[in-house]
Motif scaffolding. Sequence first.
Motif, mmCIF file in Angstrom:
data_model
loop_
_atom_site.group_PDB
_atom_site.id
_atom_site.type_symbol
_atom_site.label_atom_id
_atom_site.label_comp_id
_atom_site.label_asym_id
_atom_site.label_seq_id
_atom_site.Cartn_x
_atom_site.Cartn_y
_atom_site.Cartn_z
ATOM 1 N N GLU A 6 4.147 3.797 7.375
ATOM 2 C CA GLU A 6 4.225 5.227 7.689
ATOM 3 C C GLU A 6 5.672 5.685 7.775
ATOM 4 O O GLU A 6 6.542 4.970 8.267
ATOM 5 N N ARG A 7 5.910 6.913 7.315
ATOM 6 C CA ARG A 7 7.267 7.474 7.356
ATOM 7 C C ARG A 7 7.828 7.464 8.775
ATOM 8 O O ARG A 7 8.993 7.103 9.002
ATOM 9 N N ALA A 8 7.018 7.874 9.773
ATOM 10 C CA ALA A 8 7.514 7.984 11.152
ATOM 11 C C ALA A 8 7.992 6.640 11.677
ATOM 12 O O ALA A 8 9.027 6.552 12.348
ATOM 13 N N GLU A 83 6.374 14.852 6.664
ATOM 14 C CA GLU A 83 5.767 14.185 7.821
ATOM 15 C C GLU A 83 4.389 13.652 7.460
ATOM 16 O O GLU A 83 3.631 14.290 6.729
ATOM 17 N N GLY A 84 4.081 12.471 8.009
ATOM 18 C CA GLY A 84 2.757 11.883 7.768
ATOM 19 C C GLY A 84 2.645 11.122 6.462
ATOM 20 O O GLY A 84 1.595 10.555 6.161
ATOM 21 N N ALA A 85 3.723 11.106 5.670
ATOM 22 C CA ALA A 85 3.666 10.439 4.362
ATOM 23 C C ALA A 85 3.603 8.924 4.517
ATOM 24 O O ALA A 85 4.126 8.357 5.475
ATOM 25 N N GLN A 86 2.934 8.283 3.564
ATOM 26 C CA GLN A 86 2.976 6.821 3.447
ATOM 27 C C GLN A 86 4.114 6.488 2.485
ATOM 28 O O GLN A 86 4.200 7.059 1.402
#
Length: 366
Positions: A6-8, A83-86
Motif C-alpha cells: 500500500e502507498r500509505a 491515496e489508497g493506491a497499491q
Amino acid sequence: MKATLERAVLLKSLGHVQSVVERRNTIPILSNVLLEAGDNGLRLMATDLDLQVDETVAAEVSQQGATTVPAHTFFDIVRKLPEGAQVELTAADGKMQVLAGRARFNLQTLPRDDFPVIAEGELPHRFELPAATLRQIIDKTRFAISNEETRYYLMGIFFHVTDDAMKAAATDGHRLARVTVEKPEGSDGMPDIIVPKKCVGELRKLLDEVDGTVEVSLSDSKIRFGLGAAVLTSKLIDGKFPDYNRVIPTANDKLLKLDPKSFMAGVDRVATIASEKTRAVKMAVSDNTVTLSVTSPENGVAVEEIPADYKNDGLEIGFNARYLMDILHEIEGDTVEVHLADAAAPTLLREKDDSPALYVLMPMRV
C-alpha cells in the motif's frame, strides 16, 4: 525483485529512512535507499555512514531480491501517488519500475552489493527505556546542543549513569540542560556516551510512533535503538564531555518565582526591538516585580513589568532573550523558579526542587 504494498505503508516507511540521506553526496550510493524483498516483507534502509535507519514493512513479495534507488526522488514519487493506491515495485536489469494505477516510473538503480552497512560489532550493554521517557529527555535538552564544529564533543546529548539515576545533559557553553530519570535495569556499567545531534533528531521523529518501550544496545562507539519495526543505528561522538556539574550553581540564594508563560511572552515582546547580534534583555528584579527592558540604539527602548514572587535584595542581570525563551518553553508547570546570585554568576532555572529537568543560563552584560 517484485513486491506490492500500500502507498500509505510505503510512504510512512520511506519518510523514516530517506531523511537520513544527505541532499548532496560525493558517493552516489549514499543518495540511495536499499530495498530488499524477502520472507518478512519489504526492508528499507538508508545511511550516511554515521547513522543508519532500517525498517521492514508488510508487502506481498512475488519475487525476492534487492536493489537501491535514489531516496529523495523515490520518496517524492510515492508522496505524489494517489491515496489508497497499491504500489508495485519491479527491479531488473539496472532499473526499477514503479507502478500505481495509471502512473508508471522507471528509476535508475545501483547494485545492492555496493550499499554500505554500519558494522555494529558487539553491543554489550542492553536495556529498555519507555518511549515517553526518551521523548522527555530529548525535548528538554536538545535545544542546548552546540552547533560549533570546533567543539565537536558538545554536538550531542551526553548520557551517563550514577548510583541511582540516568542523567542526560547538553550544553553549548551559554546554557546547560540536564534531565535526571530513573536508572533502567541493565544499564549498570554502561560507558559515558555522547549521542550525535543528527541521531537525536531522527530518533525523536521515530519516537512519535512508539508507545511502549525502546530497546537500547550500545558499546563505546555505537548505539542502536529498537523502535518496533524500525531500527536506528548510530556512531557515537568520540570525545570527552566536560564535567558539567561544575557549572551548576549550588549557592544561588535569591529565589524568584514567576509564571513561565507570562514571563516568556514578556521577554518575547521586549526582545522585538533587540538587535539580532546581541538579543540582550535586562531583568531588574525588585520586591515582587520583574522589569524587563531592552535598549537598542537603532530601534529605541522597550520596557515591561511582570508580577513575581521575590523577597530578596534588588538585582539587575542580563540574558540572551532566545536562550531564556528556549528554557521557558520547556517549563510545563505554572511556576518557574529562578535561582539568582549576582549579575555575573550562572543562573539556575527549574520548575521545583524535585523536577527531573534543570537548566543553567550564563548572564550577559547589558
